[in-house]
Design a protein around this motif. Structure first.
Motif, PDB file in Angstrom:
ATOM      1  N   VAL A   8     -17.729  -4.714   0.116  1.00 20.21           N
ATOM      2  CA  VAL A   8     -16.389  -5.207   0.424  1.00 20.21           C
ATOM      3  C   VAL A   8     -16.055  -4.875   1.872  1.00 20.21           C
ATOM      4  N   ALA A   9     -15.298  -5.776   2.517  1.00 16.93           N
ATOM      5  CA  ALA A   9     -14.806  -5.522   3.872  1.00 16.93           C
ATOM      6  C   ALA A   9     -13.703  -6.512   4.189  1.00 16.93           C
ATOM      7  N   ILE A  22      -9.947 -10.459   2.403  1.00 16.38           N
ATOM      8  CA  ILE A  22     -10.866  -9.390   1.997  1.00 16.38           C
ATOM      9  C   ILE A  22     -12.025 -10.030   1.244  1.00 16.38           C
ATOM     10  N   ARG A  23     -13.242  -9.772   1.714  1.00 14.91           N
ATOM     11  CA  ARG A  23     -14.430 -10.410   1.129  1.00 14.91           C
ATOM     12  C   ARG A  23     -15.190  -9.410   0.266  1.00 14.91           C
ATOM     13  N   TYR A  94      -1.022  -1.796   5.166  1.00 16.08           N
ATOM     14  CA  TYR A  94      -0.936  -0.976   3.950  1.00 16.08           C
ATOM     15  C   TYR A  94      -1.519  -1.740   2.762  1.00 16.08           C
ATOM     16  N   ILE A  95      -1.138  -3.022   2.620  1.00 14.91           N
ATOM     17  CA  ILE A  95      -1.633  -3.830   1.495  1.00 14.91           C
ATOM     18  C   ILE A  95      -3.148  -3.988   1.594  1.00 14.91           C
ATOM     19  N   GLN A 101      -9.237  -0.034  -1.097  1.00 17.69           N
ATOM     20  CA  GLN A 101      -9.456   1.244  -1.787  1.00 17.69           C
ATOM     21  C   GLN A 101      -9.598   1.039  -3.298  1.00 17.69           C
ATOM     22  N   LEU A 102      -8.814   0.117  -3.854  1.00 20.37           N
ATOM     23  CA  LEU A 102      -8.920  -0.193  -5.283  1.00 20.37           C
ATOM     24  C   LEU A 102     -10.306  -0.766  -5.604  1.00 20.37           C
ATOM     25  N   LEU A 103     -10.786  -1.652  -4.746  1.00 24.37           N
ATOM     26  CA  LEU A 103     -12.118  -2.244  -4.950  1.00 24.37           C
ATOM     27  C   LEU A 103     -13.221  -1.199  -4.825  1.00 24.37           C
ATOM     28  N   LEU A 104     -13.050  -0.270  -3.901  1.00 28.54           N
ATOM     29  CA  LEU A 104     -14.044   0.806  -3.743  1.00 28.54           C
ATOM     30  C   LEU A 104     -14.071   1.692  -4.992  1.00 28.54           C
ATOM     31  N   ARG A 105     -12.888   1.989  -5.539  1.00 32.64           N
ATOM     32  CA  ARG A 105     -12.825   2.816  -6.763  1.00 32.64           C
ATOM     33  C   ARG A 105     -13.395   2.061  -7.960  1.00 32.64           C
ATOM     34  N   SER A 106     -13.386   0.718  -7.875  1.00 31.70           N
ATOM     35  CA  SER A 106     -13.861  -0.108  -8.996  1.00 31.70           C
ATOM     36  C   SER A 106     -15.359  -0.364  -8.965  1.00 31.70           C
TER      37      SER A 106
END
Length: 462
Positions: A8-9, A22-23, A94-95, A101-106
């Motif tokens: 993701v980035a 966000i891809r 912020y968004i 961060q949510l995608l990284l945790r997922s």
């Protein structure tokens, strides 16, 4: 680098804006994004067709982060050649960070520089020269650079190289076959046809190599140093060229004590103009440093514009000619354009007289904006734009240029072998080397170090 990870980035520029993209790309892209996306129509994201866009919300548990549009690219039908999800959210920093961060945790991993394009190359969506053209397209800041990058990204350059490589490979196979039947003394490769092919490859390689001089200035821009004595109107000329008050203008000699640079696109070509400190004898330490820097900038420039006042050209012709010869002798390889400024101060008689004083003298009045367009045309003449207008392949990449030089060297060895009747086994070595260098350009021959060097220069989201 594990290309089986889902990465993701941020694919749009960093910072706040109206929207951000966000891809997410990789085998688990849909599995990761589907649970955190709540469609306004109740659809399950993973069940939707490829190349569709869906409105909904990104949810972190029961918390709504943002209303977004999600684009789906299933299977290999994506930029990277693997399942991809692109999330278009509002452009708040912020968004953006909350979603990433949510995608990284997922289960995602942060993409490395150029990793999306690297995956596109590895998955066969583009060859290496096309991948490099993506970076050039992003960096293009004028029409010509954009046009060349688009042509190369569409495969114009790589198609030309691939065709030559395939024809050479066909003959190489026949020569290798001859080696297997060396005791029978047979020729499978028609030497006359082979000579024609080698001559054609040599011609194409030389054309591509010669195009690099044009391609390099188109890609990087042409630095132009505006030089002359104090108070001849160098800063006024820079302002007239740029059509803005970029440099401070004053009747006081020595106002410009440091170099001032700015860029302008002329005919689709980028020019970087450098307004330098006036060249004269001075006891002023600060002004002296500026004059020293002037000569440094002349060394860096590809074109030198030597400015004199029209009055000087008429009344001090010998000293002006001496200054011209001094610049020519000091910088013999640099194109020199001699300009007479302030023609608005001349009488009609002087205006007729001035053109007989110095050959190829360009007349203008920077103050009244006379002769500026003609000066731009003269600057454009220093660039060979014929190939650009004819839509010919132009080489802009120094790595490609180096590989072409090496390929040409090997092809010339093959030509020598054909002319002298060299044995097939020795010619086969040179042919293999030429094929190797062709393969370097398109990525048919590569290694991890090379890929690392190329894609490290990309931005993270590409």
């Amino acid at each position: 680098m594990n290309i089986q990870d889902t990465i993701v980035a941020l694919a749009s520029p960093a910072g706040a804006g109206a929207i951000a993209v966000i891809r997410v790309s990789g085998p688990e892209a849909l599995a990761i994004c589907s649970p955190i996306f709540k469609s306004v129509s109740g659809k399950v994201l993973a069940n939707q067709k490829t190349h569709t866009i869906h409105l909904g919300h990104i949810m972190d548990g029961q918390r709504t982060i943002d209303e977004v549009l999600v684009s789906l690219f299933k299977g290999t039908n994506s930029y990277t050649g693997e399942p991809t999800v692109e999330i278009s959210c509002h452009g708040s920093s912020y968004i953006q960070q909350e979603i990433i961060q949510l995608l990284l945790r997922s289960g995602c991993r942060t993409a490395k520089a150029g990793e999306f394009t690297l995956r596109s190359f590895i998955n066969g969506k583009m060859d290496l020269s096309q991948a490099e053209a993506v970076a050039d397209l992003i960096a293009s800041d004028n029409e010509a650079a954009h046009q060349i990058a688009m042509q190369q990204m569409r495969g114009g350059f790589s198609n030309e190289i691939a065709q030559l490589r395939q024809e050479l490979l066909n003959f190489a196979s026949l020569i290798e076959l001859e080696l297997d039947f060396s005791e029978e003394d047979v020729e499978f490769a028609d030497r006359t046809q082979f000579k024609d092919l080698v001559a054609r490859i040599t011609k194409v390689l030389k054309r591509l190599i010669d195009s690099f001089a044009t391609g390099n200035v188109i890609k990087n821009g042409i630095p132009v140093a505006i030089v002359g004595e104090p108070n001849v109107g160098k800063s006024t000329l820079l302002n007239a060229l740029l059509n803005e008050e970029r440099a401070i203008v004053s009747d006081i000699a020595g106002t410009t004590r440091d170099t001032i640079e700015d860029e302008l696109s002329i005919g689709g070509i980028g020019f970087r103009f450098i307004d330098t400190a006036g060249i004269r004898e001075t006891q002023d330490v600060i002004e002296g440093l500026g004059i020293k820097k002037t000569f440094e900038k002349i060394k860096q420039a590809q074109v030198v514009v030597l400015l004199h006042t029209a009055s000087e050209v008429i009344h001090q012709t010998d000293s002006v000619k001496l200054e011209i010869e001094k610049i020519k002798n000091q910088f013999p390889l640099k194109p020199l354009l001699v300009v007479a400024n302030k023609i608005d101060a001349l009488s009609p008689k002087e205006l007729n007289e001035i053109e007989t004083k110095i050959d190829n003298l360009h007349l203008l009045s920077a103050k009244e904006n006379k002769g500026i367009d003609a000066l731009k045309e003269k600057l454009l003449d220093f660039v060979n734009t014929g190939a650009l207008r004819n839509d010919e392949t132009i080489v802009t990449n120094s790595r490609h240029y180096d590989a072409l030089l090496k390929a040409l060297e090997e092809i010339e060895k093959v030509q020598y072998g054909l002319d002298t009747g060299l044995s097939g086994d020795l010619m086969a070595i040179d042919i293999r080397e030429a094929l190797y260098h062709f393969g370097e350009i398109t990525g048919q021959v590569t290694n991890d170090e090379l890929l690392g060097n190329i894609f490290a220069n990309f931005c993270i989201g590409k």
